[in-house]
Scaffold this active site. Structure first.
Site, PDB file in Angstrom:
ATOM      1  N   CYS A  88       0.866  -1.174   0.000  1.00  0.00           N
ATOM      2  CA  CYS A  88       0.000   0.000   0.000  1.00  0.00           C
ATOM      3  C   CYS A  88       0.906   1.228   0.000  1.00  0.00           C
ATOM      4  O   CYS A  88       1.481   1.592   1.031  1.00  0.00           O
ATOM      5  CB  CYS A  88      -0.909  -0.005   1.230  1.00  0.00           C
ATOM      6  N   LEU A  89       1.079   1.834  -1.161  1.00  0.00           N
ATOM      7  CA  LEU A  89       1.927   3.016  -1.317  1.00  0.00           C
ATOM      8  C   LEU A  89       1.344   3.861  -2.439  1.00  0.00           C
ATOM      9  O   LEU A  89       1.150   3.370  -3.560  1.00  0.00           O
ATOM     10  CB  LEU A  89       3.369   2.591  -1.631  1.00  0.00           C
TER      11      LEU A  89
END
Length: 194
Positions: A88-89
């Site tokens: 998750c970026l």
């Protein structure tokens, strides 16, 4: 259509200063759209001393779409799935820009290891532990680094020899170890399942 000359230039750029940046990228076979990235665990974090392998897939729309990245090395982190390595970026999603590169994405992953964002987690269990019991989180993250990120980066020839002695062909052993980031147990599972 994938811009092959750009990808080749980026590969050279990634590997130019790998001793300083702790980042390198290599081809996964002959296809420039399939790569392996490697980042070093940042100093003064539970990931220090670890070598983390990342599967990188470039779509035909790259660089106008972000590279698809996933940790192959198991890591205990709020923004990385402890189950499958999903990340998750924001720059790997809606904040991507064609001005960014594979190297900047890998540097961002390295920075993410230094500065987790538990309020926007990929792994809710890890995020809760980070927020509610930080000392246990640090201990677990260090343990996972020792177990998965240090072991996988050394002794590959010993692992090959051990699996070959079990009766598996060497070329198949090397391919299996490569696919699972050097994890001997996962390679054995792959070899046994055919």
């Amino acid at each position: 259509m994938l811009d092959l000359s750009r990808v080749q230039k980026e590969l050279m750029d990634c590997n130019r200063d790998k001793d300083i940046s702790g980042i390198s990228v290599e081809l996964r076979g002959d296809d420039l759209s399939r790569l392996f990235g490697t980042i070093s665990g940042p100093i003064a974090t539970p990931y220090e001393g670890g070598t983390f392998r990342i599967d990188i897939h470039l779509t035909d729309e790259y660089p106008f779409e972000p590279p698809k990245m996933q940790f192959m090395t198991k890591v205990w982190h709020p923004n990385i799935s402890s189950q499958n390595g999903a990340i998750c970026l924001d720059i790997l999603k809606d904040q991507w820009s064609p001005a960014l590169t594979i190297k900047t994405a890998l540097l961002s992953l390295q920075a993410l290891l230094s500065a987790p964002e538990p309020d926007d987690p990929q792994d809710a269990v890890v995020a809760q532990q980070y927020l509610r019991d930080y000392p246990t989180f640090v201990g677990t993250a260090r343990y996972w680094t020792e177990t998965f990120a240090k072991r996988a980066s050394v002794g590959i020839e010993e692992k090959v020899q051990k699996l070959v002695e079990m009766g598996f062909p060497e070329d198949l052993v090397r391919k299996s170890l490569d696919k699972v980031g050097g994890d001997e147990n996962m390679a054995l599972e792959k070899l046994c399942s055919g």
